[in-house]
Write an enzyme that holds these catalytic residues in place. Sequence first.
Site, PDB file in Angstrom:
ATOM      1  N   GLU A 188      39.809 -24.130  92.026  1.00 39.01           N
ATOM      2  CA  GLU A 188      40.442 -22.813  91.888  1.00 39.01           C
ATOM      3  C   GLU A 188      39.497 -21.685  92.291  1.00 39.01           C
ATOM      4  O   GLU A 188      39.931 -20.608  92.677  1.00 39.01           O
ATOM      5  CB  GLU A 188      40.888 -22.584  90.434  1.00 39.01           C
ATOM      6  CG  GLU A 188      42.359 -22.857  90.216  1.00 39.01           C
ATOM      7  CD  GLU A 188      42.877 -22.373  88.873  1.00 39.01           C
ATOM      8  OE1 GLU A 188      42.078 -21.984  88.000  1.00 39.01           O
ATOM      9  OE2 GLU A 188      44.096 -22.404  88.691  1.00 39.01           O
TER      10      GLU A 188
ATOM     11  N   HIS B  66      36.037 -50.242  93.757  1.00 37.14           N
ATOM     12  CA  HIS B  66      36.917 -51.321  94.209  1.00 37.14           C
ATOM     13  C   HIS B  66      38.211 -50.768  94.780  1.00 37.14           C
ATOM     14  O   HIS B  66      39.190 -51.497  94.925  1.00 37.14           O
ATOM     15  CB  HIS B  66      37.173 -52.293  93.050  1.00 37.14           C
ATOM     16  CG  HIS B  66      35.915 -53.002  92.634  1.00 37.14           C
ATOM     17  ND1 HIS B  66      35.631 -54.309  92.973  1.00 37.14           N
ATOM     18  CD2 HIS B  66      34.832 -52.547  91.949  1.00 37.14           C
ATOM     19  CE1 HIS B  66      34.432 -54.635  92.503  1.00 37.14           C
ATOM     20  NE2 HIS B  66      33.917 -53.582  91.873  1.00 37.14           N
TER      21      HIS B  66
ATOM     22  N   LYS C  72      54.437 -21.083  91.381  1.00 34.03           N
ATOM     23  CA  LYS C  72      55.189 -20.541  90.244  1.00 34.03           C
ATOM     24  C   LYS C  72      56.397 -19.740  90.740  1.00 34.03           C
ATOM     25  O   LYS C  72      57.502 -19.906  90.244  1.00 34.03           O
ATOM     26  CB  LYS C  72      54.294 -19.627  89.388  1.00 34.03           C
ATOM     27  CG  LYS C  72      53.232 -20.358  88.593  1.00 34.03           C
ATOM     28  CD  LYS C  72      52.558 -19.385  87.654  1.00 34.03           C
ATOM     29  CE  LYS C  72      51.322 -19.961  87.017  1.00 34.03           C
ATOM     30  NZ  LYS C  72      50.534 -18.976  86.295  1.00 34.03           N
TER      31      LYS C  72
HETATM   32  O1  PA5 Z   1      41.957 -20.843  85.475  1.00 31.36           O
HETATM   33  C1  PA5 Z   1      43.018 -20.264  85.309  1.00 31.36           C
HETATM   34  O2  PA5 Z   1      43.067 -19.037  85.172  1.00 31.36           O
HETATM   35  C2  PA5 Z   1      44.329 -21.023  85.224  1.00 31.36           C
HETATM   36  O3  PA5 Z   1      44.147 -22.383  85.399  1.00 31.36           O
HETATM   37  C3  PA5 Z   1      44.958 -20.795  83.872  1.00 31.36           C
HETATM   38  O4  PA5 Z   1      44.067 -21.214  82.887  1.00 31.36           O
HETATM   39  C4  PA5 Z   1      46.265 -21.558  83.745  1.00 31.36           C
HETATM   40  O5  PA5 Z   1      47.114 -21.210  84.794  1.00 31.36           O
HETATM   41  C5  PA5 Z   1      46.920 -21.258  82.415  1.00 31.36           C
HETATM   42  O6  PA5 Z   1      47.199 -19.891  82.295  1.00 31.36           O
HETATM   43  P1  PA5 Z   1      47.537 -19.239  80.902  1.00 31.36           P
HETATM   44  O7  PA5 Z   1      46.379 -19.431  79.998  1.00 31.36           O
HETATM   45  O8  PA5 Z   1      47.802 -17.808  81.193  1.00 31.36           O
HETATM   46  O9  PA5 Z   1      48.772 -19.935  80.370  1.00 31.36           O
END
Ligand code: PA5
Length: 445
Positions: free
Chosen positions: A296, A317, A436
């Site tokens: 990310e 393996h 999303k």
């Molecule tokens: O690293 C990030 O920001 C994302 O992976 C969020 O943690 C994830 O999308 C969950 O979001 P939220 O805590 O708003 O539900």
Amino acid sequence: MITLDLHRSDDFVASHLREGLENRVVAAHRAVIDKSGAGSEWIGWRDLLATPNDALLEEISRQGQEIRERADVLVCVGIGGSYLGADAVIGALSPYFPSTKEQAQGEVSLFESAPSSQQTPEVLFAGHHLSGRYLSELLAYLEGKSVYVNMISKSGTTLEPGIAFRVLRDWMEDRFEDCDRRIIATTDAERGALRTLATEKGYRTHIIPDDVGGRFSVLTPVGLLPIAAAGFDIRSLFYGAVAMMKEIDTRDDHPALAYASRRYALHESGYSTEVLSVFEPALSGLGGWWQQLFGESEGKEHKGLFPATCLFSTDLHSLGQYLQEGRRNVTETFLTLKDDRGHLAVPEWDSDSDGSTADGLSFVAGKSFSDVAQAALHGTMDAHVQGGVPVQHLEIDRLDENALGGLIYFFEHVVAIGGYLLGINPFDQPGVEAYKRAMYERLGR
Ligand code: PA5
């Protein structure tokens, strides 16, 4: 302590890429420290280590203790950064099989920090996917048990944990008179649907700081409460990270900078994938957290190393074939544990003395599993290098809260430098929004 060995990837980096790189790495490192780079308003994960809130650590430990005393199961509802850190740390520190502390700290355990034999709730996760089957089975499993729920969402609006929480909240309300005390919300200080609901219902809450993104939040209440409830020492975890931050901040020659530099040089040399390979199954959850942190943070503007994980020997393996002979775009980082604390040895069989055993394994009879694992590690690294894979080797000296805290900070700092070297903002995640939007559209939002 973390040690880093880069020599097996030296020959895979073109010499012109090394010119001036050291200065660029130091500049990126300084930009993280003095918050002068892109997205620096999201570097609160350093501030919370620079000024530790001991009262908060104490409060979370107390709440963890309450959950341990009162609950059979703690269900943590969250996705991405809202669950991966807790899953990684609990997975790394928990014994493989239920046992008392005394057994777990015996001769053959690698777990320095196994939770005490006092009741420890199972920590389960929900809301991290959309399997209705999983959730139905979870509810059936929870029946008759004392349950606490920690709903974790910074935005409070993420669909997967949101709808799982709808199911779990209804289930809790039907079963527990003190349901509102058993649900703890970890969310934004002011904004979001979860904050509104928590205020309405009087749930106890914890705050996810505004300037800490999900994947950097394991050392906030997001990760700390589940980890405390699982029986681990969050203070030691937290201060392990504090110590690592101080160490890295004061050294331009720290392994964190060298690792960041090598990853970038390999990226620029045409490598597109980094595999984090572990031999110890306890470290595989950490691989999941690492994957989110690097994927990310770096995967933007068509740049970044795709982070993948392997658990060896299992994956030797299967994926081992690809690593050895597949497309030559993969670089590999081995993460190992120096002291595996195992003294288990391969038994000698009577027929070993004349070398005639049916299994043909006399040559390892009497050797410890640890020695065999070392041979597997070094043999694998050599084989992969010979097959054309640049190999890095990171090693931690022990597996306990303090060491894990240090490792968490180490990777956070590396990825921040890595993002700046790539010229991207390592702290946002605009790409996550695309799926999303498309999903919500189909659902008629
Ligand atoms: O690293 C990030 O920001 C994302 O992976 C969020 O943690 C994830 O999308 C969950 O979001 P939220 O805590 O708003 O539900």
